[in-house]
Design a protein around this motif. Structure first.
Motif, PDB file in Angstrom:
ATOM      1  N   SER A   1       0.854  -1.199   0.000  1.00 47.70           N
ATOM      2  CA  SER A   1       0.000   0.000   0.000  1.00 47.70           C
ATOM      3  C   SER A   1       0.887   1.245   0.000  1.00 47.70           C
ATOM      4  CB  SER A   1      -0.880  -0.033   1.262  1.00 47.70           C
ATOM      5  OG  SER A   1      -1.474   1.218   1.516  1.00 47.70           O
TER       6      SER A   1
ATOM      7  N   ASP B   1       4.498  -8.310   3.885  1.00 52.38           N
ATOM      8  CA  ASP B   1       3.354  -7.498   4.316  1.00 52.38           C
ATOM      9  C   ASP B   1       2.303  -8.423   4.923  1.00 52.38           C
ATOM     10  OD1 ASP B   1       1.020  -5.617   4.273  1.00 52.38           O
ATOM     11  OD2 ASP B   1       2.323  -4.384   3.016  1.00 52.38           O
TER      12      ASP B   1
ATOM     13  N   TYR C   1       5.025   7.981  17.782  1.00 53.93           N
ATOM     14  CA  TYR C   1       5.374   7.947  16.349  1.00 53.93           C
ATOM     15  C   TYR C   1       6.674   8.715  16.116  1.00 53.93           C
ATOM     16  CZ  TYR C   1       4.818   8.349  11.263  1.00 53.93           C
ATOM     17  OH  TYR C   1       5.006   8.285   9.886  1.00 53.93           O
TER      18      TYR C   1
ATOM     19  N   THR D   1      -1.386   9.004   1.048  1.00 55.20           N
ATOM     20  CA  THR D   1      -1.481   7.538   1.029  1.00 55.20           C
ATOM     21  C   THR D   1      -2.691   7.140   1.883  1.00 55.20           C
ATOM     22  OG1 THR D   1      -0.231   7.216   3.074  1.00 55.20           O
ATOM     23  CG2 THR D   1       1.064   7.364   1.052  1.00 55.20           C
TER      24      THR D   1
HETATM   25  P1  NAD Z   1       0.107   2.678   4.359  1.00 56.74           P
HETATM   26  O1  NAD Z   1      -0.724   2.438   5.561  1.00 56.74           O
HETATM   27  O2  NAD Z   1      -0.530   3.151   3.096  1.00 56.74           O
HETATM   28  O3  NAD Z   1       0.962   1.386   4.037  1.00 56.74           O
HETATM   29  C1  NAD Z   1       1.601   0.660   5.066  1.00 56.74           C
HETATM   30  C2  NAD Z   1       1.818  -0.770   4.617  1.00 56.74           C
HETATM   31  O4  NAD Z   1       2.430  -1.464   5.718  1.00 56.74           O
HETATM   32  C3  NAD Z   1       0.502  -1.515   4.310  1.00 56.74           C
HETATM   33  O5  NAD Z   1       0.647  -2.281   3.130  1.00 56.74           O
HETATM   34  C4  NAD Z   1       0.297  -2.405   5.538  1.00 56.74           C
HETATM   35  O6  NAD Z   1      -0.421  -3.598   5.255  1.00 56.74           O
HETATM   36  C5  NAD Z   1       1.733  -2.683   5.926  1.00 56.74           C
HETATM   37  N1  NAD Z   1       1.812  -3.102   7.327  1.00 56.74           N
HETATM   38  C6  NAD Z   1       1.211  -2.529   8.394  1.00 56.74           C
HETATM   39  N2  NAD Z   1       1.456  -3.227   9.521  1.00 56.74           N
HETATM   40  C7  NAD Z   1       2.251  -4.266   9.133  1.00 56.74           C
HETATM   41  C8  NAD Z   1       2.828  -5.361   9.819  1.00 56.74           C
HETATM   42  N3  NAD Z   1       2.636  -5.536  11.142  1.00 56.74           N
HETATM   43  N4  NAD Z   1       3.567  -6.248   9.119  1.00 56.74           N
HETATM   44  C9  NAD Z   1       3.740  -6.108   7.788  1.00 56.74           C
HETATM   45  N5  NAD Z   1       3.214  -5.087   7.084  1.00 56.74           N
HETATM   46  C10 NAD Z   1       2.477  -4.190   7.754  1.00 56.74           C
HETATM   47  O7  NAD Z   1       1.223   3.727   4.859  1.00 56.74           O
HETATM   48  P2  NAD Z   1       2.205   4.731   4.079  1.00 56.74           P
HETATM   49  O8  NAD Z   1       1.685   6.101   4.240  1.00 56.74           O
HETATM   50  O9  NAD Z   1       2.555   4.207   2.730  1.00 56.74           O
HETATM   51  O10 NAD Z   1       3.463   4.628   5.055  1.00 56.74           O
HETATM   52  C11 NAD Z   1       4.592   3.821   4.790  1.00 56.74           C
HETATM   53  C12 NAD Z   1       5.742   4.288   5.684  1.00 56.74           C
HETATM   54  O11 NAD Z   1       6.016   5.663   5.410  1.00 56.74           O
HETATM   55  C13 NAD Z   1       5.417   4.205   7.184  1.00 56.74           C
HETATM   56  O12 NAD Z   1       6.555   3.784   7.888  1.00 56.74           O
HETATM   57  C14 NAD Z   1       5.070   5.640   7.539  1.00 56.74           C
HETATM   58  O13 NAD Z   1       5.314   5.937   8.893  1.00 56.74           O
HETATM   59  C15 NAD Z   1       6.007   6.401   6.614  1.00 56.74           C
HETATM   60  N6  NAD Z   1       5.614   7.791   6.333  1.00 56.74           N
HETATM   61  C16 NAD Z   1       4.398   8.078   5.788  1.00 56.74           C
HETATM   62  C17 NAD Z   1       4.060   9.405   5.556  1.00 56.74           C
HETATM   63  C18 NAD Z   1       2.739   9.812   4.966  1.00 56.74           C
HETATM   64  O14 NAD Z   1       2.408  11.018   5.031  1.00 56.74           O
HETATM   65  N7  NAD Z   1       1.970   8.925   4.379  1.00 56.74           N
HETATM   66  C19 NAD Z   1       4.962  10.418   5.878  1.00 56.74           C
HETATM   67  C20 NAD Z   1       6.196  10.072   6.431  1.00 56.74           C
HETATM   68  C21 NAD Z   1       6.511   8.749   6.647  1.00 56.74           C
END
Ligand code: NAD
Length: 245
Positions: free
Chosen positions: A15, A36, A141, A176
């Protein structure tokens, strides 16, 4: 890139940012394994709860046994949590750290023996702008993302002698499913209008919009490649200017 197939292992590639990275790396000739909880559209899916230390290490060891090498690890799986320190229970704290920090620790430890043997490897941690700054109601976080910055720096120092590079990518607000879930929860709590909150979020970014997962994926591709050969131990900010202000 040489003729030999480059192997990339990513966590949370089904995702958002992770899914964009899987697609981008496949388009650029990598074979990508995705650990995942649920399958994604691209990559070779390996069902794994990354907050389970032993399961994560086993899954990665099996991939390495099967492919004979590992060129890139992208530790991306992570969860968001909105709460200050008083409103964070020990259980919720442990769950978040188990995924955001211990998952990255487990994955890193599992790829290092093969990367050392190869005398090459790249590790990228998807941290956050919260590896550099704090945001309100973001105790656990923010702490977890600062921990990833430390993991990138210490790993870079300890393994530079083996030609292994480690960096933390620090995205700002990226559109996202995680972002949408976070603002949905905020609107539910506060009664605010989602469109309005979304517009406010966009206005908070100096560049006037949110980032897109593809933009982070392109940055990761560059950092994983030979053109980034002198970049290690660094916090790689991609945030539309947010942390400059
Ligand atoms: P998302 O929720 O769209 O995707 C996260 C993915 O991780 C999903 O596919 C989910 O199934 C998987 N996941 C969750 N728990 C899990 C587990 N226990 N084991 C295996 N897989 C697991 O999130 P995103 O926005 O794409 O975020 C991805 C990374 O980027 C995260 O570490 C988040 O903290 C970081 N991030 C996101 C943003 C933002 O604004 N979206 C900003 C900075 C950092």
């Amino acid at each position: 890139m040489s003729n030999q197939e480059n192997i990339c292992i990513i966590t949370g590639g089904s995702s958002g940012i992770g899914a964009a990275i899987v697609k981008c790396f496949e388009q650029n000739g990598y074979r990508v394994f995705n650990l995942d909880l649920k399958p994604g559209e691209n990559g070779e899916y390996v069902q794994c709860d990354v907050s389970d230390f032993n399961a994560t290490q086993k899954a990665i060891e099996n991939i390495i046994k099967q492919s004979g090498r590992v060129d890139v690890l992208i530790s991306n799986a992570g969860r968001h949590l909105s709460a200050n320190i008083e409103n964070t229970s020990e259980k919720v704290f442990d769950d978040l750290i188990d995924l955001n920090v211990k998952g990255a620790f487990a994955a890193t430890q599992a790829v290092l023996p093969m990367m050392k043997q190869q005398n090459s490897g790249v590790i990228l941690y998807i941290a956050s702008d919260q590896a550099l700054i704090a945001k309100s109601n973001s105790f656990a976080y923010c702490l977890s993302k600062h921990a990833l910055a430390a993991m990138a720096k210490t790993t870079a120092l300890d393994y530079a002698q083996f030609n292994i590079r480690a960096n933390a990518i620090c995205p700002g607000t990226i559109e996202t499913p995680l972002y949408h879930r976070a603002i949905d929860a905020y609107c539910k709590r506060s009664g605010a209008d989602k469109q309005e909150v979304h517009r406010e979020e966009e206005a908070l970014q100096p560049i006037g919009r949110l980032g897109q997962p593809d933009e982070v994926a392109e940055y990761a591709l560059f950092l994983a490649g030979d053109k980034a050969s002198f970049i290690t131990g660094a916090l790689q900010v991609i945030d539309g200017g947010y942390t400059t202000g």
